[in-house]
Scaffold this active site. Structure first.
Site, PDB file in Angstrom:
ATOM      1  N   ARG A 287       0.872  -1.181   0.000  1.00  0.00           N
ATOM      2  CA  ARG A 287       0.000   0.000   0.000  1.00  0.00           C
ATOM      3  C   ARG A 287       0.909   1.230   0.000  1.00  0.00           C
ATOM      4  O   ARG A 287       1.721   1.412   0.898  1.00  0.00           O
ATOM      5  CB  ARG A 287      -0.870   0.022   1.241  1.00  0.00           C
ATOM      6  CG  ARG A 287      -1.644   1.314   1.348  1.00  0.00           C
ATOM      7  CD  ARG A 287      -2.421   1.413   2.625  1.00  0.00           C
ATOM      8  NE  ARG A 287      -3.107   2.682   2.669  1.00  0.00           N
ATOM      9  CZ  ARG A 287      -3.246   3.406   3.770  1.00  0.00           C
ATOM     10  NH1 ARG A 287      -2.732   2.991   4.898  1.00  0.00           N
ATOM     11  NH2 ARG A 287      -3.875   4.545   3.728  1.00  0.00           N
TER      12      ARG A 287
ATOM     13  N   HIS B 232      -7.530   7.034   0.294  1.00  0.00           N
ATOM     14  CA  HIS B 232      -8.464   5.929   0.596  1.00  0.00           C
ATOM     15  C   HIS B 232      -9.000   5.273  -0.677  1.00  0.00           C
ATOM     16  O   HIS B 232     -10.060   4.629  -0.646  1.00  0.00           O
ATOM     17  CB  HIS B 232      -9.699   6.427   1.395  1.00  0.00           C
ATOM     18  CG  HIS B 232      -9.424   6.728   2.838  1.00  0.00           C
ATOM     19  ND1 HIS B 232     -10.154   7.651   3.534  1.00  0.00           N
ATOM     20  CD2 HIS B 232      -8.525   6.236   3.712  1.00  0.00           C
ATOM     21  CE1 HIS B 232      -9.715   7.714   4.784  1.00  0.00           C
ATOM     22  NE2 HIS B 232      -8.717   6.870   4.912  1.00  0.00           N
TER      23      HIS B 232
ATOM     24  N   GLY C  65     -13.367   6.158   9.142  1.00  0.00           N
ATOM     25  CA  GLY C  65     -12.500   5.503  10.128  1.00  0.00           C
ATOM     26  C   GLY C  65     -11.884   6.593  10.977  1.00  0.00           C
ATOM     27  O   GLY C  65     -12.481   7.655  11.166  1.00  0.00           O
TER      28      GLY C  65
ATOM     29  N   ARG D  12      -7.945  15.050  12.689  1.00  0.00           N
ATOM     30  CA  ARG D  12      -7.742  16.056  11.635  1.00  0.00           C
ATOM     31  C   ARG D  12      -8.978  16.945  11.499  1.00  0.00           C
ATOM     32  O   ARG D  12     -10.100  16.441  11.567  1.00  0.00           O
ATOM     33  CB  ARG D  12      -7.479  15.385  10.289  1.00  0.00           C
ATOM     34  CG  ARG D  12      -6.144  14.680  10.223  1.00  0.00           C
ATOM     35  CD  ARG D  12      -5.922  14.034   8.856  1.00  0.00           C
ATOM     36  NE  ARG D  12      -5.198  12.796   9.028  1.00  0.00           N
ATOM     37  CZ  ARG D  12      -5.416  11.673   8.357  1.00  0.00           C
ATOM     38  NH1 ARG D  12      -6.349  11.642   7.410  1.00  0.00           N
ATOM     39  NH2 ARG D  12      -4.716  10.607   8.592  1.00  0.00           N
TER      40      ARG D  12
ATOM     41  N   GLU E  21      -9.193  -3.440   2.524  1.00  0.00           N
ATOM     42  CA  GLU E  21      -8.141  -2.877   1.683  1.00  0.00           C
ATOM     43  C   GLU E  21      -7.065  -3.904   1.352  1.00  0.00           C
ATOM     44  O   GLU E  21      -6.520  -3.914   0.258  1.00  0.00           O
ATOM     45  CB  GLU E  21      -7.526  -1.651   2.388  1.00  0.00           C
ATOM     46  CG  GLU E  21      -8.485  -0.478   2.412  1.00  0.00           C
ATOM     47  CD  GLU E  21      -8.049   0.648   3.337  1.00  0.00           C
ATOM     48  OE1 GLU E  21      -8.247   0.530   4.559  1.00  0.00           O
ATOM     49  OE2 GLU E  21      -7.519   1.651   2.843  1.00  0.00           O
TER      50      GLU E  21
HETATM   51  P1  AMP Z   1     -10.581   2.559  11.361  1.00  0.00           P
HETATM   52  O1  AMP Z   1      -9.641   3.693  11.138  1.00  0.00           O
HETATM   53  O2  AMP Z   1     -11.399   2.195  10.180  1.00  0.00           O
HETATM   54  O3  AMP Z   1      -9.934   1.360  12.024  1.00  0.00           O
HETATM   55  O4  AMP Z   1     -11.646   3.091  12.449  1.00  0.00           O
HETATM   56  C1  AMP Z   1     -11.262   3.351  13.775  1.00  0.00           C
HETATM   57  C2  AMP Z   1     -12.362   4.141  14.473  1.00  0.00           C
HETATM   58  O5  AMP Z   1     -13.611   3.454  14.371  1.00  0.00           O
HETATM   59  C3  AMP Z   1     -12.158   4.318  15.976  1.00  0.00           C
HETATM   60  O6  AMP Z   1     -11.338   5.423  16.278  1.00  0.00           O
HETATM   61  C4  AMP Z   1     -13.566   4.526  16.477  1.00  0.00           C
HETATM   62  O7  AMP Z   1     -13.865   5.910  16.435  1.00  0.00           O
HETATM   63  C5  AMP Z   1     -14.453   3.849  15.449  1.00  0.00           C
HETATM   64  N1  AMP Z   1     -15.156   2.674  15.967  1.00  0.00           N
HETATM   65  C6  AMP Z   1     -14.710   1.411  16.080  1.00  0.00           C
HETATM   66  N2  AMP Z   1     -15.659   0.612  16.614  1.00  0.00           N
HETATM   67  C7  AMP Z   1     -16.739   1.393  16.847  1.00  0.00           C
HETATM   68  C8  AMP Z   1     -18.051   1.179  17.387  1.00  0.00           C
HETATM   69  N3  AMP Z   1     -18.453  -0.027  17.807  1.00  0.00           N
HETATM   70  N4  AMP Z   1     -18.883   2.238  17.452  1.00  0.00           N
HETATM   71  C9  AMP Z   1     -18.511   3.458  17.026  1.00  0.00           C
HETATM   72  N5  AMP Z   1     -17.290   3.720  16.511  1.00  0.00           N
HETATM   73  C10 AMP Z   1     -16.417   2.715  16.426  1.00  0.00           C
END
Ligand code: AMP
Length: 409
Positions: free
Chosen positions: A97, A186, A216, A247, A390
């Site tokens: 990546r 992304h 995310g 951010r 991904e």
């Molecule tokens: P990612 O960067 O895709 O791994 O997403 C990470 C973010 O997803 C975390 O910082 C959380 O804010 C959010 N997240 C993960 N699980 C949950 C959940 N069950 N409910 C709400 N937000 C979540």
């Protein structure tokens, strides 16, 4: 004659971590996954999981991993212990990546010295990420010089956005001299999710218009028309657009020189402020949506405001991309927040029936790791949740380029 190799090692090198997966592309099964985190800190952590047995087998160890070079040595050693090392004859290639591919790369690309030099030339616009990707490429080459390597760029899916969407209204000479334009990011996720959404709808990808919300810790929206990205919320760097974990997303650029003139902040200080200390974290001291919704539920007004600012921005982009696409077939949520937060999904489309958008509360409440529709039967726009993958997309693109039926780069 031995069979052609079918395995792909996917490396996702971040600024202080390396995530990896080894896949067999005959059936897209995962053989091993793992993570090296806190690279460069005193206690780094290596976690490796072998998936070939009846039950997953995980090994973890802590100790200092000084840099990406050492991190990849650790990955290779863990894989070798399971007989899956970088010298294994079944291994077809490493798929990397790479965050920034500029304008040059619009698809998966076999790495040679020219490609490497271009990734290096883009370091000024991706100072945290491109060096990590380069380190991954160089160490993999040191470990097995004859193993093909493929770069899959986060920007590639957006490389052919219309000029009207990719240009800033800046002095053209300045923009061209400094390669300033909207590259997006992304892209691997937006490509995977928009295709999977068309499959979920049972429509040809080429005829499906989708708004993808990748929410995310980093977050971006993309407008995808018939399999092509026609606009996306991230720009020159991943700072533009939606409110993210740390951010700011969109902000009046005058804030930057206001702070430099009036708050004695350097360019570096403002960079750190906008990238690391803003967004949800800046608004309420937390960047995790779980914590924010819990606090808001308990009546914490700062957390409530952070949630409201986040959702307000999201709704603005849904409206904007509805206008960009003209006809929307699907609005789809993905990544940590998008896949898990029913509250964010409901708030994002609340009252938007005029746009053909609605969420069915019962469908929205379902927790499942599969693509699923959450809008009521018969609404004009399908609202869906599609978990992103991904690593699988990088492996597919790598295999598509080099594997059976591919053109071998
Ligand atoms: P990612 O960067 O895709 O791994 O997403 C990470 C973010 O997803 C975390 O910082 C959380 O804010 C959010 N997240 C993960 N699980 C949950 C959940 N069950 N409910 C709400 N937000 C979540």
């Amino acid at each position: 004659m031995s069979a052609s190799p079918t395995r792909v090692l996917v490396l996702n090198s971040g600024s202080s971590s390396v995530k990896y997966q080894l896949l067999d592309m005959r059936d897209e099964s995962r053989l091993a996954t793992g993570l090296v985190e806190r690279i460069g800190e005193r206690t780094s952590r290596v976690e490796h999981t072998l998936l070939t047995g009846a039950e997953p087998e995980t090994r973890t160890r802590e100790g200092r991993v000084a840099d990406h070079d050492e991190a990849l040595d650790a990955v290779a050693a863990e894989l070798s212990r399971d007989g899956l090392g970088l010298d294994s004859p079944e291994l077809l290639a490493v798929g990397h990546r790479i965050v920034h591919g500029g304008r040059l790369f619009d698809g998966p690309t076999r790495v040679d010295w020219h490609v490497e030099r271009e990734i290096e030339r883009l370091v000024p616009v991706a100072p945290l990420h491109n060096p990590a990707g380069l380190a991954g490429i160089r160490t993999a080459r040191r470990l097995n010089p004859s193993l093909p390597q493929v770069a899959v760029f986060d920007t590639a899916f957006h490389a052919h956005m219309p000029e009207a969407a990719s240009r800033y209204a800046l002095d053209t000479a300045v923009a061209e001299a400094h390669r300033i334009r909207r590259y997006g990011a992304h892209g691997t996720s937006h490509a995977y999710v928009s295709r999977a959404t068309a499959e979920l709808l049972g429509r040809p990808y080429e005829e499906t218009n989708t708004i993808v919300l990748h929410l995310g810790n980093g977050a971006s929206a993309a407008a995808v028309r018939g399999g092509r990205s026609v606009d996306t919320s991230m720009g020159l760097t991943p700072l533009e657009g939606l409110v993210m974990g740390t951010r700011s997303g969109d902000i009046d650029p005058a804030v930057v020189f206001h702070l430099m003139r009036n708050a004695s902040m350097s360019a570096e200080d403002v960079d750190v402020l906008l990238n690391k200390k803003s967004g949800l974290y800046g608004l309420c001291g937390d960047n995790d949506m779980r914590e924010i919704t819990r606090r808001a539920d308990e009546g914490d007004r700062t957390a409530r405001l952070a949630f409201d600012v986040y959702v307000h921005r999201l709704r603005k982009y849904i409206g904007a991309y509805t206008a960009v696409l003209g006809r929307v077939d699907a609005l789809v949520f993905t990544a940590g927040v998008g896949e898990n937060s029913a509250l964010v999904r409901a708030a994002a489309v609340e009252g938007l029936t005029g746009f053909g958008l609605a969420v069915d509360p019962e469908r929205n409440a379902v927790r499942e790791k599969r693509p699923r529709v959450i809008s009521p039967e018969g609404t004009p726009v399908t609202v869906a949740v599609v978990p992103t993958d991904e690593e699988l997309e990088i492996a597919r693109q790598t295999y598509g380029l080099l594997g059976e039926g591919g053109d071998r780069g």
